[in-house]
Design a protein around this motif. Sequence first.
Motif, PDB file in Angstrom:
ATOM      1  N   THR A   1      52.126  54.074  39.848  1.00  0.00           N
ATOM      2  CA  THR A   1      52.135  52.582  39.517  1.00  0.00           C
ATOM      3  C   THR A   1      51.040  52.305  38.690  1.00  0.00           C
TER       4      THR A   1
ATOM      5  N   ARG B   1      56.809  45.322  51.532  1.00  0.00           N
ATOM      6  CA  ARG B   1      56.462  45.138  50.140  1.00  0.00           C
ATOM      7  C   ARG B   1      57.037  46.158  49.123  1.00  0.00           C
ATOM      8  N   PRO B   2      57.198  45.800  47.838  1.00  0.00           N
ATOM      9  CA  PRO B   2      57.814  46.787  46.824  1.00  0.00           C
ATOM     10  C   PRO B   2      56.636  47.634  46.643  1.00  0.00           C
TER      11      PRO B   2
ATOM     12  N   ASP C   1      55.312  47.936  43.684  1.00  0.00           N
ATOM     13  CA  ASP C   1      54.776  47.281  42.789  1.00  0.00           C
ATOM     14  C   ASP C   1      55.311  45.850  42.322  1.00  0.00           C
ATOM     15  N   GLU C   2      54.691  44.819  42.856  1.00  0.00           N
ATOM     16  CA  GLU C   2      55.266  43.497  42.865  1.00  0.00           C
ATOM     17  C   GLU C   2      55.795  43.026  41.636  1.00  0.00           C
ATOM     18  N   ASP C   3      54.965  43.473  40.441  1.00  0.00           N
ATOM     19  CA  ASP C   3      55.310  43.211  39.114  1.00  0.00           C
ATOM     20  C   ASP C   3      56.120  43.986  38.451  1.00  0.00           C
TER      21      ASP C   3
ATOM     22  N   THR D   1      59.719  45.547  37.198  1.00  0.00           N
ATOM     23  CA  THR D   1      61.167  45.095  37.370  1.00  0.00           C
ATOM     24  C   THR D   1      62.193  45.992  37.326  1.00  0.00           C
TER      25      THR D   1
ATOM     26  N   CYS E   1      61.800  48.551  42.702  1.00  0.00           N
ATOM     27  CA  CYS E   1      60.946  47.375  42.903  1.00  0.00           C
ATOM     28  C   CYS E   1      61.601  46.135  43.346  1.00  0.00           C
ATOM     29  N   ARG E   2      62.714  45.867  42.724  1.00  0.00           N
ATOM     30  CA  ARG E   2      63.290  44.757  42.661  1.00  0.00           C
ATOM     31  C   ARG E   2      64.214  44.528  44.037  1.00  0.00           C
TER      32      ARG E   2
ATOM     33  N   SER F   1      62.129  48.100  49.625  1.00  0.00           N
ATOM     34  CA  SER F   1      60.651  47.897  50.133  1.00  0.00           C
ATOM     35  C   SER F   1      60.107  49.487  50.241  1.00  0.00           C
TER      36      SER F   1
END
Length: 375
Positions: free
Chosen positions: A281, A298-299, A301-303, A305, A309-310, A313
């Motif tokens: 990441t 949480r994913p 990496d929240e940023d 796509t 990650c979309r 979790s």
Amino acid sequence: MPRFGFTLHATDGTARTGTIATPRGEIRTPAFMPVGTAATVKGMLPESVRATGADILLGNTYHLMLRPGAERIERLGGLHRFMNWERPILTDSGGFQVMSLADLRKLTEEGVTFRSHIDGSRHTLTPERSMEIQRALGSDIVMAFDECPALPADRDRIAGSMRLSMRWARRSRDAFGDRPGHALFGIVQGGLERDLRTDSAEALREIGFDGYAIGGLAVGEGQAAMFDCLDYAPGLLPQDRPRYLMGVGKPDDIVGAVARGVDMMDCVLPSRSGRTGQAWTRRGQVNIKNARHADDPRPLDEDCTCPACRGYSRAYLHHVFRAGEMISGMLLTWHNLHYYQQIMAGMREAIAAGRFDEWQAAFHALRAEGDIDPV
């Protein structure tokens, strides 16, 4: 048929961005090539690999000649049709795998005779046979056949190996012939010896190739030694041809190589790491096996796509890895390949804008922060 070509669009320091043109499509550089060793990127559909941003894949001469066989692939329409990938493919020459995987090797001036690691069957690879196999596969970028000594090795062994590889490079060039739309790359050898690397590059330039690879690195010498070599090795090669660093690497290896003038790279790391529970990441490496992720909604990496990650979790990714479910390797491989291609896209944009140093500083700063805190 259109010929192979390379256009350099911009430079920022020694970092370069450009386009390799092939009849099967353009390759944006710097380029990362996912490895499809046995006519598949493990855990991924070809259209999924393309969706990550990959312009080109790598196939493996040694593995494909042993199973299912190059002539069989040719009868079935070539490697592109066989694996359902219509964009460019680069095939390596088989030399590295012969030295690292095969049993009972015998090396001569003519080539190398070995027994398959699969079934013990006897085979011979020469520069001419390597060119024949890669022609049968239909690869767009063909690698010259070279000899790869196991490291560490003494200087005399490295020098003798390099000179043999240069003789084989000329034989590869002669056997390749004139194939419009297809390219042949020579491979610079010489270990960590600057004068041997210089001699090798001069020999290859004299023969003349469509592109040039830097071989014999990422074989255990460590990043500092590799970067020391890359501080001069790309500059020994023609400015108007693509430069390919073979078998590299981790994200910071790739960024460092591009900073030193490399245009193309490949590595099994994104897919192999994905299958073993490792995610790469922007904040560094995440080991999804660790218990800290078991309750984390949480994913990765929240940023990011990518599908992993979309839609999923850390807790789910932890669970399916622990349960041995196939979707674990599929999702983590997709994420890793997506992240690698995001690095390449970011570097291409930054070089074109003259902001590569700024981009590189931000890349390293975010990685230095480490993973997000546990829940």
